[in-house]
Design a protein around this motif. Structure first.
Motif, PDB file in Angstrom:
ATOM      1  N   LYS A   1       0.837  -1.198   0.000  1.00 45.86           N
ATOM      2  CA  LYS A   1       0.000   0.000   0.000  1.00 45.86           C
ATOM      3  C   LYS A   1       0.874   1.251   0.000  1.00 45.86           C
ATOM      4  CE  LYS A   1      -3.634  -2.676   0.730  1.00 45.86           C
ATOM      5  NZ  LYS A   1      -4.642  -2.945  -0.317  1.00 45.86           N
ATOM      6  N   ASP A   2       0.223   2.390  -0.277  1.00 42.41           N
ATOM      7  CA  ASP A   2       0.897   3.671  -0.127  1.00 42.41           C
ATOM      8  C   ASP A   2       0.838   4.057   1.338  1.00 42.41           C
ATOM      9  OD1 ASP A   2       1.244   6.630   0.011  1.00 42.41           O
ATOM     10  OD2 ASP A   2       1.375   6.447  -2.162  1.00 42.41           O
ATOM     11  N   VAL A   3       1.957   4.590   1.878  1.00 42.81           N
ATOM     12  CA  VAL A   3       1.987   4.941   3.295  1.00 42.81           C
ATOM     13  C   VAL A   3       0.951   6.009   3.637  1.00 42.81           C
ATOM     14  CG1 VAL A   3       3.751   6.762   3.098  1.00 42.81           C
ATOM     15  CG2 VAL A   3       3.554   5.431   5.212  1.00 42.81           C
ATOM     16  N   ALA A   4       0.556   6.826   2.645  1.00 46.26           N
ATOM     17  CA  ALA A   4      -0.478   7.830   2.905  1.00 46.26           C
ATOM     18  C   ALA A   4      -1.809   7.174   3.270  1.00 46.26           C
ATOM     19  CB  ALA A   4      -0.657   8.730   1.679  1.00 46.26           C
ATOM     20  N   GLU A   5      -2.097   5.993   2.702  1.00 48.01           N
ATOM     21  CA  GLU A   5      -3.312   5.267   3.075  1.00 48.01           C
ATOM     22  C   GLU A   5      -3.257   4.833   4.535  1.00 48.01           C
ATOM     23  OE1 GLU A   5      -5.502   2.628   0.159  1.00 48.01           O
ATOM     24  OE2 GLU A   5      -3.462   2.424  -0.603  1.00 48.01           O
ATOM     25  N   ILE A   6      -2.092   4.381   4.968  1.00 51.66           N
ATOM     26  CA  ILE A   6      -1.925   3.985   6.364  1.00 51.66           C
ATOM     27  C   ILE A   6      -2.126   5.190   7.275  1.00 51.66           C
ATOM     28  CG2 ILE A   6      -0.392   2.891   8.035  1.00 51.66           C
ATOM     29  CD1 ILE A   6      -1.125   1.045   5.728  1.00 51.66           C
ATOM     30  N   GLU A   7      -1.527   6.320   6.892  1.00 54.41           N
ATOM     31  CA  GLU A   7      -1.653   7.544   7.688  1.00 54.41           C
ATOM     32  C   GLU A   7      -3.114   7.977   7.809  1.00 54.41           C
ATOM     33  OE1 GLU A   7       0.502   9.230   9.361  1.00 54.41           O
ATOM     34  OE2 GLU A   7       2.495   9.134   8.470  1.00 54.41           O
ATOM     35  N   THR A   8      -3.853   7.862   6.723  1.00 56.11           N
ATOM     36  CA  THR A   8      -5.250   8.269   6.733  1.00 56.11           C
ATOM     37  C   THR A   8      -6.073   7.420   7.691  1.00 56.11           C
ATOM     38  OG1 THR A   8      -5.116   9.092   4.462  1.00 56.11           O
ATOM     39  CG2 THR A   8      -7.307   8.543   5.309  1.00 56.11           C
ATOM     40  N   LEU A   9      -5.790   6.135   7.749  1.00 55.60           N
ATOM     41  CA  LEU A   9      -6.538   5.229   8.613  1.00 55.60           C
ATOM     42  C   LEU A   9      -6.071   5.272  10.061  1.00 55.60           C
ATOM     43  CD1 LEU A   9      -6.573   2.073   6.298  1.00 55.60           C
ATOM     44  CD2 LEU A   9      -8.573   3.444   6.912  1.00 55.60           C
ATOM     45  N   TRP A  10      -4.828   5.606  10.260  1.00 54.23           N
ATOM     46  CA  TRP A  10      -4.147   5.354  11.525  1.00 54.23           C
ATOM     47  C   TRP A  10      -4.919   5.866  12.744  1.00 54.23           C
ATOM     48  CZ3 TRP A  10      -0.593   2.131  13.004  1.00 54.23           C
ATOM     49  CH2 TRP A  10       0.072   2.330  14.214  1.00 54.23           C
ATOM     50  N   HIS A  11      -5.327   7.118  12.722  1.00 58.15           N
ATOM     51  CA  HIS A  11      -5.905   7.717  13.919  1.00 58.15           C
ATOM     52  C   HIS A  11      -7.386   7.399  14.103  1.00 58.15           C
ATOM     53  CE1 HIS A  11      -2.262   9.824  15.058  1.00 58.15           C
ATOM     54  NE2 HIS A  11      -2.072  10.022  13.769  1.00 58.15           N
ATOM     55  N   GLY A  12      -7.929   6.621  13.183  1.00 60.42           N
ATOM     56  CA  GLY A  12      -9.288   6.132  13.386  1.00 60.42           C
ATOM     57  C   GLY A  12      -9.311   4.710  13.909  1.00 60.42           C
ATOM     58  N   LEU A  13      -8.125   4.127  14.136  1.00 59.74           N
ATOM     59  CA  LEU A  13      -8.016   2.748  14.609  1.00 59.74           C
ATOM     60  C   LEU A  13      -7.312   2.726  15.955  1.00 59.74           C
ATOM     61  CD1 LEU A  13      -6.845   1.123  11.247  1.00 59.74           C
ATOM     62  CD2 LEU A  13      -9.173   1.190  12.173  1.00 59.74           C
ATOM     63  N   ALA A  14      -7.345   1.566  16.601  1.00 54.10           N
ATOM     64  CA  ALA A  14      -6.742   1.442  17.929  1.00 54.10           C
ATOM     65  C   ALA A  14      -6.049   0.089  18.047  1.00 54.10           C
ATOM     66  CB  ALA A  14      -7.813   1.593  19.008  1.00 54.10           C
ATOM     67  N   PRO A  15      -5.044  -0.025  18.931  1.00 54.72           N
ATOM     68  CA  PRO A  15      -4.387  -1.317  19.161  1.00 54.72           C
ATOM     69  C   PRO A  15      -5.416  -2.373  19.574  1.00 54.72           C
ATOM     70  CG  PRO A  15      -3.193   0.467  20.243  1.00 54.72           C
ATOM     71  CD  PRO A  15      -4.503   1.042  19.772  1.00 54.72           C
ATOM     72  N   PRO A  16      -5.242  -3.626  19.136  1.00 53.95           N
ATOM     73  CA  PRO A  16      -4.069  -4.202  18.456  1.00 53.95           C
ATOM     74  C   PRO A  16      -4.167  -4.212  16.933  1.00 53.95           C
ATOM     75  CG  PRO A  16      -5.482  -5.962  19.199  1.00 53.95           C
ATOM     76  CD  PRO A  16      -6.140  -4.688  19.655  1.00 53.95           C
ATOM     77  N   TYR A  17      -4.991  -3.352  16.333  1.00 49.02           N
ATOM     78  CA  TYR A  17      -4.996  -3.125  14.883  1.00 49.02           C
ATOM     79  C   TYR A  17      -5.286  -4.389  14.067  1.00 49.02           C
ATOM     80  CZ  TYR A  17      -2.623   1.150  16.412  1.00 49.02           C
ATOM     81  OH  TYR A  17      -2.287   2.312  17.047  1.00 49.02           O
ATOM     82  N   GLU A  18      -6.144  -5.244  14.565  1.00 49.16           N
ATOM     83  CA  GLU A  18      -6.402  -6.514  13.870  1.00 49.16           C
ATOM     84  C   GLU A  18      -7.075  -6.293  12.522  1.00 49.16           C
ATOM     85  OE1 GLU A  18      -8.179  -9.501  16.318  1.00 49.16           O
ATOM     86  OE2 GLU A  18      -6.768  -9.196  17.962  1.00 49.16           O
ATOM     87  N   SER A  19      -7.999  -5.326  12.442  1.00 46.56           N
ATOM     88  CA  SER A  19      -8.657  -5.058  11.160  1.00 46.56           C
ATOM     89  C   SER A  19      -7.674  -4.473  10.149  1.00 46.56           C
ATOM     90  CB  SER A  19      -9.835  -4.094  11.362  1.00 46.56           C
ATOM     91  OG  SER A  19      -9.393  -2.837  11.867  1.00 46.56           O
ATOM     92  N   LEU A  20      -6.690  -3.703  10.628  1.00 52.22           N
ATOM     93  CA  LEU A  20      -5.677  -3.137   9.746  1.00 52.22           C
ATOM     94  C   LEU A  20      -4.815  -4.249   9.136  1.00 52.22           C
ATOM     95  CD1 LEU A  20      -4.119  -0.714   8.575  1.00 52.22           C
ATOM     96  CD2 LEU A  20      -2.811  -0.631  10.715  1.00 52.22           C
ATOM     97  N   PHE A  21      -4.362  -5.179   9.964  1.00 53.40           N
ATOM     98  CA  PHE A  21      -3.536  -6.286   9.458  1.00 53.40           C
ATOM     99  C   PHE A  21      -4.343  -7.184   8.516  1.00 53.40           C
ATOM    100  CE2 PHE A  21      -0.736  -5.297  13.108  1.00 53.40           C
ATOM    101  CZ  PHE A  21       0.472  -5.268  12.436  1.00 53.40           C
ATOM    102  N   ALA A  22      -5.632  -7.390   8.844  1.00 55.67           N
ATOM    103  CA  ALA A  22      -6.467  -8.220   7.976  1.00 55.67           C
ATOM    104  C   ALA A  22      -6.608  -7.593   6.593  1.00 55.67           C
ATOM    105  CB  ALA A  22      -7.839  -8.417   8.620  1.00 55.67           C
ATOM    106  N   TRP A  23      -6.737  -6.281   6.536  1.00 56.14           N
ATOM    107  CA  TRP A  23      -6.821  -5.576   5.251  1.00 56.14           C
ATOM    108  C   TRP A  23      -5.494  -5.664   4.501  1.00 56.14           C
ATOM    109  CZ3 TRP A  23      -4.731  -0.286   4.513  1.00 56.14           C
ATOM    110  CH2 TRP A  23      -4.979   0.224   3.226  1.00 56.14           C
TER     111      TRP A  23
END
Length: 533
Positions: free
Chosen positions: A161-183
């Motif tokens: 992915k582009d790191v900008a996509e990660i940045e956009t999602l980052w502050h709407g998610l919380a540890p342990p970021y399971e949905s982020l890793f699944a995506w």
């Protein structure tokens, strides 16, 4: 904890960015949930645990070890977590090693009175490397040369992915970021954020270096003042309003006066300041005044009255639901002008443009700004889109030349990470009149600016010229005819009631070792006060 401990150990001794990325990607791919998510949170600084204070750890180790022996061990090793990990006489041989997820969830479930016993039990269960990783995890002091940005880049590399996509999602998610890793692993769709008022990665400027402007046409650029506050982003979507710092931390609770005044929908980039806006006619106040409002979970009515905050707008990313980041700067600025005109004048104003026709004219203006709260100028291509990150070319920052004073080293403390065996954190002072003659008064601290070779020189001086010790801090010999003088560069200075000297420096760093000077030749406090005016 074994895999996480091995990761930390290898990151500490791996200097290159690319090699660190490879280690992180490999760990994220091989480690299971929730371990990797909590490890990611620790690396990125978003892990919240019951506080484990250094004093508690010292008390625990002194239950089983002579204090003098521990003090000598700590002085030799230089890092508290590493020292305790090495000297702790636990018995992990026949005990299963807990995983990071297990440790984090246990610590998060404890009441305040239960933390001490739990820490002792875990130190007994873990082996030496596991103890080191555990202590770094719970104290929040990793200091292993990995920034939050690098951790996010590793996620982007892992998932293609582009790191900008990660940045956009980052502050709407919380540890342990399971949905982020699944995506990232293609197992589910892109995560849905809990709030529409999310943080968007900001656009950053490159500093002007020698020769950068020689081939550029001044008419292609707009200039505006660079104000000495903190960069913020105000996001208002779906009835939800959030104020974020430049790094994406939600600071809304500390600035209700600004949040409540955001009557417009969209996302605005600007500078958070205190005092009066240009529209209200009241003067903008210094960064020292702004500090009275920073790092607070809540704010009193007295602080709101004495230190009113406002946003000086630089740019607009969204107008309502419309993403305008792809438009040219001049078009976005016209949108921003109209929006700010409708906003409350005591909470919002527009950063003014600086008219100029040549780089020489702009340099003169930069050196002689009309307001003491200005720390330089920003240059923005008139046709530039708003791009996340620090692209070379569209935006430049041209700060004022740093201020300089000669100061005397007074105290030293060991560094962290790869510098844990060196004295690299220094407190320095200048002369002022005392009751029995001139005395040194501390005016700042610095821990960078010197080369590795210069660090060797500084460390050697500390070891040979220590006159007293206060825990990990060494007091140094500092007399008119014997001491170590350094040239300190800094970006600004303000009066401060929190410091004995009455002044506070902004971003001090050691610029040069002045071995050619005696301490008596160092600057005086009056020199610093004259800089304030």
């Amino acid at each position: 904890m074994k895999a996480f401990a091995e990761l930390l150990d290898r990151l500490i001794f791996t200097p290159g960015r690319t090699a660190k990325l490879t280690l992180l990607v490999d760990y994220f791919r091989k480690s299971p949930d929730p371990d990797r998510g909590y490890a990611l949170a620790a690396l990125a600084g978003t892990l919240e645990l019951n506080a484990v204070k250094p004093m508690m750890l010292r008390d625990l180790v002194l239950e089983r070890m002579d204090e003098t022996l521990f003090r000598y061990s700590y002085d030799y090793v230089g890092d508290l977590a590493e020292t305790i990990a090495l000297v702790w006489d636990g018995d992990p041989e026949d005990r299963p090693q807990p995983r990071p997820g297990e440790v984090v969830r246990l610590m998060q479930s404890l009441g305040r009175t239960e933390v001490r016993k739990a820490v002792r039990d875990l130190l007994n269960r873990l082996d030496t490397s596991g103890r080191f990783a555990f202590l770094k995890l719970v104290t929040g002091g990793l200091r292993i040369g990995v920034s939050a940005r690098l951790a996010k880049q590793a996620l982007a590399d892992m998932g293609g992915k582009d790191v900008a996509e990660i940045e956009t999602l980052w502050h709407g998610l919380a540890p342990p970021y399971e949905s982020l890793f699944a995506w990232l692993e293609g197992r589910q769709e892109r995560p849905v954020l809990a709030t529409p008022a999310i943080f968007h990665s900001v656009m950053l400027a490159n500093p002007v270096r020698e020769g950068d402007l020689d081939t550029l046409d001044p008419s292609d650029f707009a200039a505006e003042w660079k104000w000495d506050g903190i960069r913020v982003q105000l996001s208002h979507f779906g009835g939800q309003i959030r104020l974020y710092s430049r790094s994406g931390d939600d600071i809304s609770a500390a600035f209700p006066d600004v949040v409540d005044a955001a009557v417009f929908d969209g996302v605005v980039d600007g500078e958070l300041l205190v005092g009066g806006t240009s529209r209200s006619g009241e003067p903008t106040r210094t960064f020292s005044d702004l500090q009275q409002r920073l790092n607070r979970k809540s704010v009193s009515s007295r602080l709101l009255q004495d230190y009113p905050a406002f946003v000086r707008a630089y740019d607009i990313l969204f107008e309502g639901q419309e993403d305008v980041r792809g438009e040219a700067f001049v078009a976005r600025r016209e949108r921003l002008r109209r929006l700010i005109e409708q906003a409350p004048e005591e909470r919002f104003d527009l950063s003014p443009l600086v008219p100029f026709s040549s780089w020489e004219e702009l340099e003169t203006l930069r050196r002689n700004p009309p307001d003491p709260v200005i720390e330089g100028v920003m240059l923005k291509r008139r046709d530039s889109a708003y791009q996340a990150g620090r692209a070379k070319g569209p935006w430049f920052k041209w700060k004022r030349e740093p201020l300089n004073v000669d100061a005397v080293l007074m105290y030293a403390q060991r560094g962290h990470g790869k510098r844990s065996s060196y004295y690299s954190d220094f407190t320095f002072g200048v002369w002022t009149a005392g009751e029995e003659g001139d005395v040194l008064v501390p005016v700042g601290k610095a821990y960078f600016g010197f080369t590795d070779a210069e660090l060797e020189t500084l460390d050697r001086y500390v070891r040979h010229n220590t006159v007293d010790r206060f825990g990990p801090v060494r007091a140094l010999r500092a007399e008119p005819d014997h001491g170590f003088v350094v040239e300190v560069a800094f970006e600004g200075i303000n009066r401060s009631t929190r410091h004995k000297s009455g002044v506070a420096m902004r971003f001090p760093r050691i610029a040069r070792l002045r071995t050619d000077k005696l301490p008596r030749d160092a600057d005086r406090l009056g020199t610093l006060l004259d800089l304030i005016g």
